[in-house]
Design an enzyme around this catalytic site. Structure first.
Site, PDB file in Angstrom:
ATOM      1  N   SER A 131      45.846  33.234  46.288  1.00 47.50           N
ATOM      2  CA  SER A 131      47.090  33.818  45.763  1.00 47.50           C
ATOM      3  C   SER A 131      48.206  32.913  46.415  1.00 47.50           C
ATOM      4  O   SER A 131      48.410  32.718  47.740  1.00 47.50           O
ATOM      5  CB  SER A 131      47.761  35.360  45.620  1.00 47.50           C
ATOM      6  N   TYR A 144      49.096  42.503  52.355  1.00 46.52           N
ATOM      7  CA  TYR A 144      48.506  41.650  50.814  1.00 46.52           C
ATOM      8  C   TYR A 144      49.211  40.439  51.683  1.00 46.52           C
ATOM      9  O   TYR A 144      47.408  39.440  51.346  1.00 46.52           O
ATOM     10  CB  TYR A 144      49.366  41.898  49.458  1.00 46.52           C
TER      11      TYR A 144
HETATM   12  N1  NAP Z   1      47.194  39.117  38.960  1.00 52.52           N
HETATM   13  C1  NAP Z   1      48.017  38.452  40.233  1.00 52.52           C
HETATM   14  O1  NAP Z   1      49.119  38.369  39.478  1.00 52.52           O
HETATM   15  C2  NAP Z   1      47.488  37.871  41.342  1.00 52.52           C
HETATM   16  C3  NAP Z   1      48.671  36.848  41.554  1.00 52.52           C
HETATM   17  C4  NAP Z   1      47.396  36.413  42.461  1.00 52.52           C
HETATM   18  C5  NAP Z   1      45.818  36.718  43.037  1.00 52.52           C
HETATM   19  N2  NAP Z   1      45.714  37.049  42.287  1.00 52.52           N
HETATM   20  C6  NAP Z   1      43.901  38.131  42.851  1.00 52.52           C
HETATM   21  O2  NAP Z   1      43.233  38.270  42.136  1.00 52.52           O
HETATM   22  C7  NAP Z   1      41.710  38.598  41.874  1.00 52.52           C
HETATM   23  C8  NAP Z   1      42.212  39.847  40.626  1.00 52.52           C
HETATM   24  O3  NAP Z   1      42.865  40.016  40.316  1.00 52.52           O
HETATM   25  P1  NAP Z   1      43.538  40.709  38.694  1.00 52.52           P
HETATM   26  O4  NAP Z   1      44.753  40.234  38.702  1.00 52.52           O
HETATM   27  O5  NAP Z   1      42.676  40.433  38.025  1.00 52.52           O
HETATM   28  O6  NAP Z   1      44.020  42.576  38.882  1.00 52.52           O
HETATM   29  P2  NAP Z   1      42.743  44.112  38.115  1.00 52.52           P
HETATM   30  O7  NAP Z   1      42.864  43.343  36.757  1.00 52.52           O
HETATM   31  O8  NAP Z   1      43.169  44.912  38.625  1.00 52.52           O
HETATM   32  O9  NAP Z   1      40.986  43.279  39.025  1.00 52.52           O
HETATM   33  C9  NAP Z   1      40.622  43.768  39.800  1.00 52.52           C
HETATM   34  C10 NAP Z   1      39.127  43.873  39.774  1.00 52.52           C
HETATM   35  O10 NAP Z   1      38.622  44.086  41.431  1.00 52.52           O
HETATM   36  C11 NAP Z   1      37.462  44.614  41.007  1.00 52.52           C
HETATM   37  N3  NAP Z   1      37.589  45.331  42.494  1.00 52.52           N
HETATM   38  C12 NAP Z   1      38.510  45.926  43.377  1.00 52.52           C
HETATM   39  N4  NAP Z   1      37.913  46.768  44.254  1.00 52.52           N
HETATM   40  C13 NAP Z   1      36.325  46.217  44.231  1.00 52.52           C
HETATM   41  C14 NAP Z   1      35.686  46.719  45.506  1.00 52.52           C
HETATM   42  N5  NAP Z   1      35.275  47.367  46.999  1.00 52.52           N
HETATM   43  N6  NAP Z   1      34.211  45.838  45.094  1.00 52.52           N
HETATM   44  C15 NAP Z   1      34.117  45.329  43.957  1.00 52.52           C
HETATM   45  N7  NAP Z   1      35.457  45.304  42.586  1.00 52.52           N
HETATM   46  C16 NAP Z   1      36.247  45.367  43.224  1.00 52.52           C
HETATM   47  C17 NAP Z   1      38.716  45.881  40.011  1.00 52.52           C
HETATM   48  O11 NAP Z   1      37.277  46.375  39.735  1.00 52.52           O
HETATM   49  P3  NAP Z   1      36.409  47.956  39.770  1.00 52.52           P
HETATM   50  O12 NAP Z   1      37.471  48.882  40.098  1.00 52.52           O
HETATM   51  O13 NAP Z   1      35.382  48.676  38.645  1.00 52.52           O
HETATM   52  O14 NAP Z   1      36.224  48.080  40.472  1.00 52.52           O
HETATM   53  C18 NAP Z   1      38.415  44.917  39.226  1.00 52.52           C
HETATM   54  O15 NAP Z   1      37.474  44.186  38.023  1.00 52.52           O
HETATM   55  C19 NAP Z   1      42.458  39.604  43.190  1.00 52.52           C
HETATM   56  O16 NAP Z   1      41.856  38.800  43.907  1.00 52.52           O
HETATM   57  C20 NAP Z   1      43.660  39.358  43.314  1.00 52.52           C
HETATM   58  O17 NAP Z   1      44.152  39.742  44.567  1.00 52.52           O
HETATM   59  C21 NAP Z   1      46.238  38.305  41.406  1.00 52.52           C
END
Ligand code: NAP
Length: 243
Positions: A131, A144
Protein backbone atom coordinates in the site's frame (compact mmCIF):
# COMPACT_ATOMS: atom_id res chain seq x y z
CA UNK A 1 -2.61 -22.66 -23.20
CA UNK A 2 -2.55 -22.61 -19.42
CA UNK A 3 -0.05 -20.23 -17.82
CA UNK A 4 -0.01 -22.44 -14.73
CA UNK A 5 -1.75 -22.18 -11.39
CA UNK A 6 -2.24 -18.84 -9.66
CA UNK A 7 -3.34 -18.69 -6.02
CA UNK A 8 -5.17 -15.50 -5.05
CA UNK A 9 -5.87 -14.80 -1.39
CA UNK A 10 -8.55 -12.32 -0.33
CA UNK A 11 -10.50 -13.29 -3.43
CA UNK A 12 -13.98 -12.93 -1.88
CA UNK A 13 -13.88 -9.16 -2.45
CA UNK A 14 -12.17 -6.16 -4.00
CA UNK A 15 -8.66 -6.42 -5.39
CA UNK A 16 -8.35 -10.17 -4.84
CA UNK A 17 -11.64 -10.89 -6.61
CA UNK A 18 -10.75 -8.64 -9.56
CA UNK A 19 -7.30 -10.23 -9.75
CA UNK A 20 -8.77 -13.74 -9.79
CA UNK A 21 -11.03 -12.73 -12.69
CA UNK A 22 -8.21 -11.04 -14.56
CA UNK A 23 -5.69 -13.87 -14.12
CA UNK A 24 -8.30 -16.40 -15.17
CA UNK A 25 -8.92 -14.36 -18.35
CA UNK A 26 -5.14 -14.25 -18.94
CA UNK A 27 -5.05 -18.05 -18.97
CA UNK A 28 -4.07 -19.02 -15.41
CA UNK A 29 -5.77 -21.82 -13.55
CA UNK A 30 -6.93 -19.92 -10.54
CA UNK A 31 -7.31 -21.13 -6.95
CA UNK A 32 -9.12 -18.64 -4.74
CA UNK A 33 -9.00 -18.36 -0.96
CA UNK A 34 -10.75 -16.30 1.73
CA UNK A 35 -13.01 -16.91 4.73
CA UNK A 36 -16.43 -16.20 3.12
CA UNK A 37 -17.04 -19.45 1.29
CA UNK A 38 -20.32 -18.54 -0.40
CA UNK A 39 -18.72 -15.68 -2.26
CA UNK A 40 -15.70 -17.80 -3.13
CA UNK A 41 -17.82 -20.61 -4.51
CA UNK A 42 -19.83 -18.20 -6.67
CA UNK A 43 -16.59 -16.76 -8.06
CA UNK A 44 -15.15 -20.22 -8.67
CA UNK A 45 -18.32 -21.24 -10.54
CA UNK A 46 -18.11 -18.11 -12.66
CA UNK A 47 -14.47 -18.67 -13.57
CA UNK A 48 -14.19 -22.42 -13.57
CA UNK A 49 -11.70 -21.93 -10.74
CA UNK A 50 -11.12 -23.81 -7.48
CA UNK A 51 -12.29 -22.33 -4.19
CA UNK A 52 -10.79 -23.37 -0.88
CA UNK A 53 -11.67 -21.72 2.42
CA UNK A 54 -8.68 -19.88 3.83
CA UNK A 55 -8.00 -17.93 7.00
CA UNK A 56 -4.47 -16.58 6.70
CA UNK A 57 -4.35 -15.95 10.46
CA UNK A 58 -4.78 -19.67 11.15
CA UNK A 59 -1.67 -21.82 10.51
CA UNK A 60 -3.75 -25.01 10.10
CA UNK A 61 -5.98 -23.36 7.51
CA UNK A 62 -2.95 -22.13 5.55
CA UNK A 63 -1.41 -25.58 5.70
CA UNK A 64 -4.60 -27.25 4.44
CA UNK A 65 -4.98 -24.73 1.63
CA UNK A 66 -1.39 -24.97 0.44
CA UNK A 67 -1.33 -28.78 0.62
CA UNK A 68 -4.25 -28.75 -1.84
CA UNK A 69 -2.19 -26.72 -4.35
CA UNK A 70 0.91 -28.83 -5.05
CA UNK A 71 1.46 -27.06 -8.39
CA UNK A 72 1.60 -23.31 -8.00
CA UNK A 73 3.33 -20.81 -10.25
CA UNK A 74 2.00 -17.52 -8.87
CA UNK A 75 0.72 -16.43 -5.48
CA UNK A 76 -1.02 -13.09 -5.06
CA UNK A 77 -1.24 -12.14 -1.40
CA UNK A 78 -4.22 -9.79 -1.44
CA UNK A 79 -5.83 -10.83 1.87
CA UNK A 80 -5.53 -7.90 4.24
CA UNK A 81 -6.92 -4.59 5.28
CA UNK A 82 -7.09 -2.01 8.03
CA UNK A 83 -9.09 -1.62 11.21
CA UNK A 84 -9.71 1.85 12.65
CA UNK A 85 -8.23 5.32 12.12
CA UNK A 86 -7.25 5.83 15.75
CA UNK A 87 -4.26 7.86 16.81
CA UNK A 88 -1.48 5.75 18.32
CA UNK A 89 -2.29 6.97 21.85
CA UNK A 90 -5.92 5.80 21.49
CA UNK A 91 -5.31 2.57 19.58
CA UNK A 92 -5.87 -0.95 20.87
CA UNK A 93 -3.66 -4.03 20.86
CA UNK A 94 -6.46 -5.98 19.20
CA UNK A 95 -6.64 -3.70 16.17
CA UNK A 96 -2.87 -3.69 15.71
CA UNK A 97 -2.72 -7.47 16.10
CA UNK A 98 -5.51 -7.95 13.52
CA UNK A 99 -3.66 -5.80 10.99
CA UNK A 100 -0.28 -7.38 11.67
CA UNK A 101 -1.56 -10.95 11.65
CA UNK A 102 -3.60 -10.54 8.47
CA UNK A 103 -1.35 -8.35 6.32
CA UNK A 104 2.10 -9.42 7.50
CA UNK A 105 2.08 -12.86 9.11
CA UNK A 106 -0.68 -14.07 6.78
CA UNK A 107 1.34 -13.17 3.68
CA UNK A 108 4.47 -14.64 5.27
CA UNK A 109 2.71 -17.93 6.06
CA UNK A 110 1.22 -18.29 2.59
CA UNK A 111 4.45 -17.41 0.81
CA UNK A 112 6.62 -19.68 2.96
CA UNK A 113 4.25 -22.61 2.50
CA UNK A 114 4.05 -22.18 -1.29
CA UNK A 115 7.74 -21.44 -2.00
CA UNK A 116 8.76 -25.05 -2.73
CA UNK A 117 5.92 -25.43 -5.25
CA UNK A 118 6.65 -22.02 -6.79
CA UNK A 119 10.33 -22.89 -7.18
CA UNK A 120 9.59 -26.32 -8.63
CA UNK A 121 7.82 -24.70 -11.62
CA UNK A 122 11.10 -23.08 -12.63
CA UNK A 123 9.30 -19.71 -12.92
CA UNK A 124 7.55 -18.89 -9.66
CA UNK A 125 6.18 -15.46 -8.75
CA UNK A 126 5.24 -13.96 -5.38
CA UNK A 127 3.05 -10.85 -5.49
CA UNK A 128 2.45 -8.88 -2.32
CA UNK A 129 -0.32 -6.32 -2.23
CA UNK A 130 1.27 -3.56 -0.18
CA UNK A 131 0.00 0.00 0.00
CA UNK A 132 1.01 3.64 -0.26
CA UNK A 133 0.58 3.31 3.54
CA UNK A 134 3.77 1.23 3.46
CA UNK A 135 5.65 4.23 2.07
CA UNK A 136 4.08 7.25 3.74
CA UNK A 137 2.82 7.43 7.33
CA UNK A 138 -0.30 9.49 8.05
CA UNK A 139 -2.16 10.64 11.15
CA UNK A 140 -4.47 7.84 12.29
CA UNK A 141 -2.63 5.30 10.13
CA UNK A 142 -0.28 3.93 12.81
CA UNK A 143 -1.26 0.26 12.89
CA UNK A 144 -1.89 -0.01 9.16
CA UNK A 145 1.29 1.93 8.34
CA UNK A 146 3.27 -0.39 10.60
CA UNK A 147 1.79 -3.46 8.91
CA UNK A 148 2.30 -2.27 5.32
CA UNK A 149 5.83 -0.97 6.06
CA UNK A 150 6.50 -4.50 7.34
CA UNK A 151 5.04 -6.04 4.17
CA UNK A 152 7.39 -3.85 2.13
CA UNK A 153 10.40 -4.83 4.25
CA UNK A 154 9.55 -8.53 4.01
CA UNK A 155 9.09 -8.27 0.25
CA UNK A 156 12.50 -6.62 -0.22
CA UNK A 157 14.23 -9.18 1.99
CA UNK A 158 12.56 -12.03 0.14
CA UNK A 159 13.69 -10.60 -3.19
CA UNK A 160 17.30 -10.50 -1.92
CA UNK A 161 17.15 -13.95 -0.40
CA UNK A 162 15.71 -15.55 -3.55
CA UNK A 163 18.23 -13.94 -5.88
CA UNK A 164 19.64 -16.65 -8.15
CA UNK A 165 16.57 -18.86 -7.79
CA UNK A 166 13.70 -18.95 -10.29
CA UNK A 167 11.18 -16.94 -8.28
CA UNK A 168 10.18 -13.37 -8.96
CA UNK A 169 9.00 -11.07 -6.17
CA UNK A 170 6.76 -8.04 -6.74
CA UNK A 171 5.10 -5.52 -4.50
CA UNK A 172 2.04 -3.72 -5.89
CA UNK A 173 1.34 -0.69 -3.67
CA UNK A 174 -1.95 1.06 -4.42
CA UNK A 175 -3.43 4.23 -3.01
CA UNK A 176 -7.19 4.70 -2.59
CA UNK A 177 -9.13 1.86 -4.23
CA UNK A 178 -12.90 1.69 -3.86
CA UNK A 179 -13.55 -1.76 -2.45
CA UNK A 180 -14.91 -3.01 0.88
CA UNK A 181 -11.64 -1.85 2.45
CA UNK A 182 -13.11 1.27 4.09
CA UNK A 183 -16.30 -0.48 5.23
CA UNK A 184 -14.08 -2.98 7.06
CA UNK A 185 -11.82 -0.20 8.37
CA UNK A 186 -14.79 1.71 9.79
CA UNK A 187 -16.35 -1.47 11.20
CA UNK A 188 -19.37 -1.50 8.90
CA UNK A 189 -20.08 2.25 8.96
CA UNK A 190 -21.03 2.74 5.29
CA UNK A 191 -21.33 6.50 5.73
CA UNK A 192 -17.77 6.90 7.01
CA UNK A 193 -16.56 4.56 4.27
CA UNK A 194 -18.27 6.58 1.50
CA UNK A 195 -16.74 9.82 2.82
CA UNK A 196 -13.24 8.48 2.06
CA UNK A 197 -13.97 8.63 -1.69
CA UNK A 198 -16.23 11.69 -1.71
CA UNK A 199 -15.49 14.17 -4.48
CA UNK A 200 -12.61 12.21 -5.99
CA UNK A 201 -12.19 9.42 -8.49
CA UNK A 202 -10.48 6.51 -6.72
CA UNK A 203 -8.85 3.50 -8.37
CA UNK A 204 -11.02 0.48 -9.01
CA UNK A 205 -10.09 -3.05 -8.02
CA UNK A 206 -9.80 -3.78 -11.75
CA UNK A 207 -7.16 -1.03 -12.13
CA UNK A 208 -5.01 -2.80 -9.55
CA UNK A 209 -5.72 -6.23 -11.00
CA UNK A 210 -4.43 -4.93 -14.32
CA UNK A 211 -1.12 -3.95 -12.67
CA UNK A 212 -0.83 -7.39 -11.10
CA UNK A 213 -1.62 -9.08 -14.42
CA UNK A 214 1.06 -6.92 -16.09
CA UNK A 215 3.69 -7.96 -13.52
CA UNK A 216 2.97 -11.68 -13.74
CA UNK A 217 2.81 -11.83 -17.53
CA UNK A 218 6.24 -10.28 -18.21
CA UNK A 219 8.86 -12.62 -19.66
CA UNK A 220 10.42 -14.65 -16.86
CA UNK A 221 13.71 -12.68 -16.84
CA UNK A 222 11.80 -9.47 -16.03
CA UNK A 223 11.04 -8.72 -12.37
CA UNK A 224 8.74 -5.78 -11.64
CA UNK A 225 10.06 -5.05 -8.15
CA UNK A 226 7.64 -2.34 -7.04
CA UNK A 227 4.66 -0.67 -8.58
CA UNK A 228 3.11 2.24 -6.68
CA UNK A 229 -0.22 3.12 -8.27
CA UNK A 230 -2.38 6.06 -7.22
CA UNK A 231 -5.49 7.71 -8.56
CA UNK A 232 -4.79 10.96 -10.41
CA UNK A 233 -6.72 12.65 -7.57
CA UNK A 234 -4.21 11.37 -4.98
CA UNK A 235 -0.57 12.47 -4.82
CA UNK A 236 0.37 10.90 -1.47
CA UNK A 237 -1.02 8.84 1.41
CA UNK A 238 -2.91 11.81 2.84
CA UNK A 239 -2.93 14.25 -0.08
CA UNK A 240 -6.05 14.10 -2.21
CA UNK A 241 -7.96 16.45 -4.48
CA UNK A 242 -11.72 16.63 -3.92
CA UNK A 243 -14.06 18.47 -6.25
N1 NAP B 1 -8.74 -0.51 -0.98
C1 NAP B 1 -7.67 0.24 -0.80
O1 NAP B 1 -7.76 1.48 -0.77
C2 NAP B 1 -6.32 -0.41 -0.64
C3 NAP B 1 -5.19 0.39 -0.85
C4 NAP B 1 -3.94 -0.18 -0.73
C5 NAP B 1 -3.82 -1.50 -0.38
N2 NAP B 1 -4.91 -2.27 -0.17
C6 NAP B 1 -4.73 -3.66 0.20
O2 NAP B 1 -5.31 -4.46 -0.79
C7 NAP B 1 -5.63 -5.74 -0.24
C8 NAP B 1 -7.07 -6.09 -0.63
O3 NAP B 1 -7.95 -5.15 -0.05
P1 NAP B 1 -9.28 -4.66 -0.76
O4 NAP B 1 -9.16 -3.21 -0.98
O5 NAP B 1 -9.61 -5.54 -1.88
O6 NAP B 1 -10.31 -4.83 0.47
P2 NAP B 1 -11.58 -5.80 0.66
O7 NAP B 1 -12.55 -5.57 -0.42
O8 NAP B 1 -12.02 -5.57 2.07
O9 NAP B 1 -10.97 -7.27 0.53
C9 NAP B 1 -10.16 -7.82 1.53
C10 NAP B 1 -10.05 -9.32 1.30
O10 NAP B 1 -9.19 -9.88 2.30
C11 NAP B 1 -9.81 -11.05 2.80
N3 NAP B 1 -9.36 -11.36 4.15
C12 NAP B 1 -9.40 -10.56 5.24
N4 NAP B 1 -8.96 -11.24 6.31
C13 NAP B 1 -8.64 -12.49 5.88
C14 NAP B 1 -8.16 -13.66 6.51
N5 NAP B 1 -7.89 -13.69 7.84
N6 NAP B 1 -7.93 -14.76 5.78
C15 NAP B 1 -8.19 -14.76 4.44
N7 NAP B 1 -8.67 -13.70 3.79
C16 NAP B 1 -8.89 -12.58 4.50
C17 NAP B 1 -11.30 -10.76 2.74
O11 NAP B 1 -12.04 -11.97 2.65
P3 NAP B 1 -12.88 -12.67 3.83
O12 NAP B 1 -13.39 -11.57 4.72
O13 NAP B 1 -13.93 -13.42 3.09
O14 NAP B 1 -11.89 -13.57 4.51
C18 NAP B 1 -11.40 -10.03 1.41
O15 NAP B 1 -11.51 -10.94 0.35
C19 NAP B 1 -5.40 -5.61 1.26
O16 NAP B 1 -4.14 -6.15 1.57
C20 NAP B 1 -5.37 -4.10 1.49
O17 NAP B 1 -4.62 -3.77 2.61
C21 NAP B 1 -6.18 -1.75 -0.30
Amino acid sequence: MSLGTAVVTGASSGIGMATARRLSAEGFEVVVGARREQRLNALADELGARAIRLDVTDPASVQRFCAAVPDCRVVVNAAGGAIGRDRVEDSTDDDWLWMYETNVIGALRMTRALLPALEATGDGHVVMVGSIAGYEPYVGGGGYNAAKFAVRAMTKVLRMELLGRPIRVTEIAPGLVKTEFSVVRFRGDEHAAEAVYEGLTPLTAEDVAECIAFAVTRPSHVNIDTLVVLARDQSGAATVHRR
